[in-house]
Scaffold this active site. Structure first.
Site, mmCIF file in Angstrom:
data_model
loop_
_atom_site.group_PDB
_atom_site.id
_atom_site.type_symbol
_atom_site.label_atom_id
_atom_site.label_comp_id
_atom_site.label_asym_id
_atom_site.label_seq_id
_atom_site.Cartn_x
_atom_site.Cartn_y
_atom_site.Cartn_z
ATOM 1 N N SER A 190 12.417 23.485 -4.719
ATOM 2 C CA SER A 190 13.702 23.948 -5.244
ATOM 3 C C SER A 190 13.799 25.466 -5.299
ATOM 4 C CB SER A 190 13.924 23.404 -6.654
ATOM 5 O OG SER A 190 14.855 22.365 -6.650
ATOM 6 N N SER A 228 18.708 23.362 -2.864
ATOM 7 C CA SER A 228 19.342 22.735 -4.009
ATOM 8 C C SER A 228 18.717 21.372 -4.291
ATOM 9 C CB SER A 228 20.845 22.598 -3.775
ATOM 10 O OG SER A 228 21.471 21.923 -4.845
ATOM 11 N N ASP A 245 25.083 25.751 -7.472
ATOM 12 C CA ASP A 245 23.645 25.717 -7.783
ATOM 13 C C ASP A 245 23.061 27.079 -7.444
ATOM 14 O OD1 ASP A 245 21.171 24.901 -8.565
ATOM 15 O OD2 ASP A 245 20.922 23.327 -7.059
ATOM 16 N N HIS A 281 19.778 25.309 -11.031
ATOM 17 C CA HIS A 281 19.179 24.265 -11.857
ATOM 18 C C HIS A 281 17.758 24.610 -12.293
ATOM 19 C CE1 HIS A 281 17.561 22.775 -7.887
ATOM 20 N NE2 HIS A 281 16.527 22.444 -8.644
ATOM 21 N N GLY A 320 9.267 20.660 -5.931
ATOM 22 C CA GLY A 320 8.495 21.874 -5.800
ATOM 23 C C GLY A 320 9.101 22.844 -4.812
#
Length: 455
Positions: free
Chosen positions: A351, A366, A270, A242, A349
């Site tokens: 991810s 994720s 993801d 993502h 932040g």
């Protein structure tokens, strides 16, 4: 002789033989009067449980209420438990109903079975036996039906579902219980197999800032490097899908041109990877507390109940436990499956950043819910599936680029991602995979009994 009696004799014989070899300190067959062979490495030695740096141990101590010695023993116990569970899974076959660790130091391994006759074999391996109604295969099949039904439904109000081996059930977590019942009915999952749990927050992805090491996408949004990787001679890193689409450019935390997204999947999975330019070098490290390097020595999957730590520059080092594998989660953008559910907190932040158990890479951040002030949960994309999907090799300490050593031949190959139950040949013998991992030179089946069992 009945099939049931043959099954129990086979299980008992396999366990007894393995136990005898372990007691004798041998890695192969023995004969009377033969000179003792070198002791086989323990699972903790194979998986470098001793490679955990002080920063990771301190984070475990804070999150799990341990002292340093307890944290070290926990990592060693978790490594051994994974190997034992793998052997029992292979021995029990269709009776196997899951395994998990518990206790402050993960000192107890519980293995579930649908047949009380398996209890003695389980206990002979030092594990506790739990007799349950449903096999793991049956529960996984029910969970797969939920995944298929979710493709036809809006699951925003029933956003999380998974197999809970400890309770021998399929769990659907729902904002509205009626949404969970709708999903179960659409999947044709019997009420005896399922449990509905209430939840108050919808999981979300963690966009825009950094976890682990920061990088920027198209000079705007910010995400996190998961794990450095290679693909042949090309260097790069794994991250969350993502964070960017294929073709998007990246710059590093220092705003220097860095690379380009080569592949990205989201939703559904993801996962993504970025190929970097010659200014950037893949290292076998995760950024730890205080800027310390946390070394990565492999990607062996940690069991349910095991400790896991996450690197995120927004919230620093945080640790917790793995609560469920093979989880499905619905975000506003769509459903992701399978991911691993944890008690580790995160915030926007974080991810794409790294999850690691001891020195073993687990996955990339994720999404989740909550925060690191009031508490939360997170989901990570398992790293082995990402590596396999894109043909990547995890960068590890002491590796030589993942080249297959060639001799003595067989189907085993460095760089391949193996799942429990996979079989390979090596040196004229056949081996069964006990724990999911990516293979590396030096991890040939005879050398790593924690990961492979000769059959």
């Amino acid at each position: 002789m009945s099939h049931r009696h043959r099954h129990h004799r086979a299980v008992g014989a396999a366990v007894a033989a393995t136990a005898a070899l372990l007691v004798a300190g041998l890695s192969g067959s023995a004969s009377a009067g033969a000179a003792p062979a070198d002791p086989a490495p323990t699972a903790a030695e194979t998986l470098r449980a001793d490679a955990a740096p002080p920063a990771l141990l301190k984070a475990m101590q804070r999150a799990l209420g341990l002292d340093r010695q307890q944290a070290e023993r926990r990592l060693a116990n978790e490594a051994e438990a994974g190997a034992t569970a793998g052997r029992l899974r292979a021995a029990l076959g269709g009776d196997f109903a899951g395994a998990w660790v518990s206790g402050a130091e993960s000192g107890t391994l519980t293995v579930a079975t649908t047949d009380a006759g398996d209890a003695a074999a389980i206990e002979a391996r030092g594990a506790e036996a739990k007799v349950v109604r449903h096999s793991l295969a049956d529960l996984d099949a029910a969970k797969s039906r939920l995944d298929k039904a979710a493709n036809r439904l809006n699951t925003a109000d029933a956003p999380v579902w998974y197999v809970d081996s400890r309770d021998n059930t399929v769990v659907v977590e729902a904002i509205r219980p009626a949404a969970a019942r709708e999903l179960l009915a659409a999947a044709g999952v019997d009420a005896s197999l399922a449990r509905v749990d209430q939840r108050t927050e919808r999981p979300r992805t963690f966009y825009d800032l950094r976890g682990g090491e920061a990088y920027y996408i198209n000079n705007s949004s910010r995400c996190s490097i998961g794990f450095p990787v290679t693909k042949g001679t090309q260097q790069g890193f794994a991250t969350a899908g993502h964070c960017g689409r294929a073709g998007a450019s990246t710059t590093g935390a220092n705003r220097v041109a860095q690379g380009t997204f080569q592949g990205s999947i989201f939703p559904g999975r993801d996962m993504a990877w970025v190929a970097t330019n010659s200014q950037w070098t893949a290292t076998p490290y995760v950024l730890g507390a205080g800027g310390q390097n946390v070394q990565v020595t492999g990607s062996t999957v940690a069991p349910v109940g095991a400790s896991v730590c996450r690197s995120g520059s927004t919230t620093g080092w945080h640790c917790g436990t793995i609560t469920q594998h093979n989880t499905s989660v619905t975000y506003p953008e769509g459903t992701i499956s399978p991911v691993t559910k944890t008690t580790v907190c995160a915030e926007p932040g974080d991810s794409g950043g790294s999850y690691i158990s001891g020195s073993q890479a687990q996955g990339v951040t994720s999404g989740g819910s909550g925060d690191c002030r009031s508490g939360g949960e997170t989901f990570f994309q398992p790293i082995n599936a990402l590596l396999q999907n894109y043909g990547l090799t995890l960068k590890t300490t002491g590796d030589d680029g993942g080249e297959d050593p060639g001799e003595p031949g067989g189907t085993w190959a460095a760089g391949t991602v193996y799942r429990p139950g996979d079989t390979v040949t090596y040196g004229g013998a056949t081996y069964r995979c006990l724990q999911g991992h990516q293979a590396y030179a030096g991890w040939e089946p005879p050398n790593v009994p924690a990961l492979w069992q000769r059959v």
